[in-house]
Design a protein around this motif. Sequence first.
Motif, mmCIF file in Angstrom:
data_model
loop_
_atom_site.group_PDB
_atom_site.id
_atom_site.type_symbol
_atom_site.label_atom_id
_atom_site.label_comp_id
_atom_site.label_asym_id
_atom_site.label_seq_id
_atom_site.Cartn_x
_atom_site.Cartn_y
_atom_site.Cartn_z
ATOM 1 N N PHE A 77 0.825 -1.216 0.000
ATOM 2 C CA PHE A 77 0.000 0.000 0.000
ATOM 3 C C PHE A 77 0.854 1.259 0.000
ATOM 4 C CE2 PHE A 77 -3.596 -2.364 2.469
ATOM 5 C CZ PHE A 77 -3.743 -3.217 1.380
ATOM 6 N N VAL A 212 -14.536 -9.979 -5.000
ATOM 7 C CA VAL A 212 -13.437 -9.309 -4.306
ATOM 8 C C VAL A 212 -13.581 -9.452 -2.792
ATOM 9 C CG1 VAL A 212 -12.343 -7.076 -3.888
ATOM 10 C CG2 VAL A 212 -13.038 -7.699 -6.203
ATOM 11 N N GLU A 213 -14.791 -9.148 -2.281
ATOM 12 C CA GLU A 213 -14.967 -9.233 -0.828
ATOM 13 C C GLU A 213 -14.839 -10.664 -0.298
ATOM 14 O OE1 GLU A 213 -17.917 -6.706 0.897
ATOM 15 O OE2 GLU A 213 -18.068 -7.958 2.683
ATOM 16 N N PHE A 216 -11.175 -11.365 0.093
ATOM 17 C CA PHE A 216 -10.538 -10.744 1.257
ATOM 18 C C PHE A 216 -11.005 -11.396 2.560
ATOM 19 C CE2 PHE A 216 -9.538 -7.038 -1.557
ATOM 20 C CZ PHE A 216 -8.169 -7.065 -1.348
ATOM 21 N N ARG A 217 -12.269 -11.839 2.601
ATOM 22 C CA ARG A 217 -12.745 -12.506 3.820
ATOM 23 C C ARG A 217 -11.989 -13.814 4.051
ATOM 24 N NH1 ARG A 217 -16.886 -10.320 6.436
ATOM 25 N NH2 ARG A 217 -18.119 -8.759 5.328
ATOM 26 N N ALA A 220 -8.598 -12.883 5.302
ATOM 27 C CA ALA A 220 -8.696 -12.412 6.687
ATOM 28 C C ALA A 220 -8.793 -13.590 7.659
ATOM 29 C CB ALA A 220 -9.908 -11.495 6.844
ATOM 30 N N ALA A 224 -4.557 -13.004 8.187
ATOM 31 C CA ALA A 224 -5.006 -11.642 8.505
ATOM 32 C C ALA A 224 -3.868 -10.627 8.499
ATOM 33 C CB ALA A 224 -5.701 -11.633 9.861
ATOM 34 N N LEU A 227 -3.321 -8.139 5.580
ATOM 35 C CA LEU A 227 -4.268 -7.082 5.236
ATOM 36 C C LEU A 227 -4.126 -5.834 6.094
ATOM 37 C CD1 LEU A 227 -7.506 -9.143 4.497
ATOM 38 C CD2 LEU A 227 -5.721 -8.388 2.940
ATOM 39 N N VAL A 228 -3.209 -5.842 7.067
ATOM 40 C CA VAL A 228 -3.012 -4.620 7.848
ATOM 41 C C VAL A 228 -1.580 -4.119 7.676
ATOM 42 C CG1 VAL A 228 -4.809 -4.915 9.585
ATOM 43 C CG2 VAL A 228 -2.611 -6.050 9.898
ATOM 44 N N ALA A 229 -1.468 -2.762 7.503
ATOM 45 C CA ALA A 229 -0.160 -2.146 7.355
ATOM 46 C C ALA A 229 0.607 -2.289 8.670
ATOM 47 C CB ALA A 229 -0.340 -0.679 6.983
ATOM 48 N N PRO A 230 1.954 -2.258 8.685
ATOM 49 C CA PRO A 230 2.813 -2.077 7.519
ATOM 50 C C PRO A 230 3.141 -3.365 6.762
ATOM 51 C CG PRO A 230 4.130 -2.016 9.513
ATOM 52 C CD PRO A 230 2.715 -2.234 9.944
ATOM 53 N N VAL A 289 -4.870 -0.373 -7.651
ATOM 54 C CA VAL A 289 -5.813 -1.212 -6.906
ATOM 55 C C VAL A 289 -6.043 -2.562 -7.588
ATOM 56 C CG1 VAL A 289 -8.184 -1.384 -6.047
ATOM 57 C CG2 VAL A 289 -6.880 0.721 -5.721
ATOM 58 N N TYR A 292 -3.129 -4.795 -7.063
ATOM 59 C CA TYR A 292 -3.116 -5.412 -5.727
ATOM 60 C C TYR A 292 -4.078 -6.595 -5.685
ATOM 61 C CZ TYR A 292 -0.768 -1.226 -3.853
ATOM 62 O OH TYR A 292 0.112 -0.217 -3.590
ATOM 63 N N LEU A 293 -5.261 -6.405 -6.295
ATOM 64 C CA LEU A 293 -6.257 -7.485 -6.278
ATOM 65 C C LEU A 293 -5.683 -8.747 -6.928
ATOM 66 C CD1 LEU A 293 -9.540 -5.575 -7.209
ATOM 67 C CD2 LEU A 293 -8.720 -6.249 -4.943
ATOM 68 N N PHE A 296 -3.310 -10.249 -4.369
ATOM 69 C CA PHE A 296 -4.013 -10.882 -3.252
ATOM 70 C C PHE A 296 -4.688 -12.179 -3.678
ATOM 71 C CE2 PHE A 296 -3.947 -6.601 -1.122
ATOM 72 C CZ PHE A 296 -3.258 -7.023 -0.001
ATOM 73 N N ASN B 33 -6.243 1.442 9.983
ATOM 74 C CA ASN B 33 -5.566 0.175 9.755
ATOM 75 C C ASN B 33 -6.325 -1.033 10.296
ATOM 76 O OD1 ASN B 33 -3.484 -1.340 8.774
ATOM 77 N ND2 ASN B 33 -2.157 -1.040 10.546
ATOM 78 N N ILE B 35 -9.212 -4.417 9.163
ATOM 79 C CA ILE B 35 -9.738 -5.164 8.023
ATOM 80 C C ILE B 35 -11.215 -4.823 7.812
ATOM 81 C CG2 ILE B 35 -10.206 -7.470 7.135
ATOM 82 C CD1 ILE B 35 -7.750 -8.439 8.666
ATOM 83 N N TYR B 38 -15.578 -3.653 5.394
ATOM 84 C CA TYR B 38 -15.206 -3.694 3.976
ATOM 85 C C TYR B 38 -15.887 -2.548 3.234
ATOM 86 C CZ TYR B 38 -13.231 -8.290 4.750
ATOM 87 O OH TYR B 38 -12.457 -9.327 5.192
ATOM 88 N N GLY B 41 -15.938 -3.955 -1.139
ATOM 89 C CA GLY B 41 -15.216 -5.217 -1.224
ATOM 90 C C GLY B 41 -13.781 -5.145 -0.731
ATOM 91 N N SER B 45 -8.264 -1.041 5.509
ATOM 92 C CA SER B 45 -6.892 -0.524 5.441
ATOM 93 C C SER B 45 -6.528 -0.089 4.020
ATOM 94 C CB SER B 45 -5.911 -1.596 5.919
ATOM 95 O OG SER B 45 -6.104 -2.794 5.199
#
Lengths: 492, 72
Positions: A77, A212-213, A216-217, A220, A224, A227-230, A289, A292-293, A296, B33, B35, B38, B41, B45
């Motif tokens: 990101f 897409v969702e 990501f689920r 996650a 997990a 999906l969170v920075a850094p 974006v 990235y998809l 992922f 930051n 998840i 959403y 989608g 973050s």
Amino acid sequence: MPSWWIVFGVSLAYLLASLIIGILPGRKASRTAAGFVAGDRTLGLLVMYFITGATIFSAFAFLGGPGWAYSKGAAAFYILAYGSLGLLPFYFFGPRAARLGRQFGFVTQAEMVAERFGMRSIAGVMALVSVLGFVPYLALQMKGAGYVLAAVTRGNIPEWAGAALVYGIVLIYVSRSGVLGVGWTNTFQGMFMMVLAWGLGLYLPYKLYGGVEPMFRLIADSRAEMLVAPGLTATGDPWSWGEYSTAVLISIIGFSVWPHIFMKAFTARDDRTIRRTVVLYPTFQIFLVPLYLIGFSGILFGSAPERADQILPHMLMHMEIPAVLVGLFCAGALAASMSSGDAMAHAAASIAVRDGLVEALGRRYDEVRQRSLIRITVFVLMIASYVLAVTYRGDLVTLLLYAYGPIGQFAPVILVTLYVRRATGRGVLTGLLVGSAVTIFFGLRPDLKPFPLHPGIYGLAVNLMLLVVVSALTQRQVSQRDDDFLEIARSG
Amino acid sequence: MGTRDRIRNLLLGIYAVSCLLAMTWPVYDRFGNSIEPYVLGLPYSLAWVVGWVLMTFVVLVAYHATGKDERG
């Protein structure tokens, strides 16, 4: 007919289209260095938008972007983050540089700095650093192109042949049409890349995970931390906030002074075009974006490629996808590689001739002779990069980071050249040299860094400090010349 | 430089600093930051960073449109 032929045929059709689009505008440009390097200062908004956008989106973004998301998660990101403000300084620098360019006939960054301080050695140092930075960068683009062609044709086109084919075409249109060839092909390639990235970026998550969702689920639930920075580092350990934050900061500072980007200030038709390009740039950035998809969607793919940046071709080759689509993807990746590679070859050759030979070494050539010298240099630099690309077995990205560190140190140089009356040439040169050395040193020995920050931050701090101190010590009478120069920068 | 331009520049400067902070530690870490939820989608973050990029676009359009370059 085997399916790799279809894939190759689609890619070949794309390459031919780029070639034709690249050759046509060459007839319009004047036969001078200003025509070849700066397009006679005539570029409008559409071409400026794509020339900056597509130049920045290289093979690194197209393969590396998904690769980062796939292997390092949210660390990727940071590329999106710095792009939002990255071009902003150009809104102010760009028109100032353009006015000076029109008055003095500048087509490169370093000639502007050398004129301001009356010091040829600065142009020489900047030219050397730029060319040293561009050759590995160009080699990386060539490797990317060769790799993609080899992967999608299942090795029927070896990497060396693919790279030679693609960059042979780049060589033809760059040496024929100069910046106009780069501009129009980048417009075509930029649009193509965008359509393709969005297409693949939405198609892959949908096909593999139902959307897409849902994708990501699933991530996650099992990974997990992605999906969170850094995010993670290359070795899979958590990345530090200090490194992440300063990587964003240093990239914003260095972004608009990259020579192949900055030089485009001299190509624009007017100040308004430059400003509008900056205003529109964040819309280009959103194009990360879908990339990235794609990355992922590789995390839970099942099988893994040898290297992270191979994730996209890897998935395409292991899914049931029509050959024509794979060919289109291949063309998109080639577009990304070519649209950066052409601008780099063009910029590096222009800099080597204008800043190296003419400015630093004081050779006198007329404009027509300069143009032919630049064309020869394009050829020489592309051969050098090609040799590096096919023979160098080490990690090119690392080589690139060392080469690019010093270019970030151009930022204070450009700032004081355009704004600060009291700065002196010696101050600028000392800051640039020591700042670059510090950056390279901490790049090579990260274990010696006092805090976990980006090495460029240390370089910039030293650079600025020396610039101020040495300028104060070598202060001469502020001359009419400095005042005149800054007055032209301000109002043309 | 007129008062109007001074205000424009000041506002742009404030925005640039806020945007930088929003995308780095500690503001990003604290407010952007996570998840969930959403957004279209995307995990929050990522949507957070995309949102700031779009916001930059809007701010630049406003800054540019009010400059004398576009007014005449």
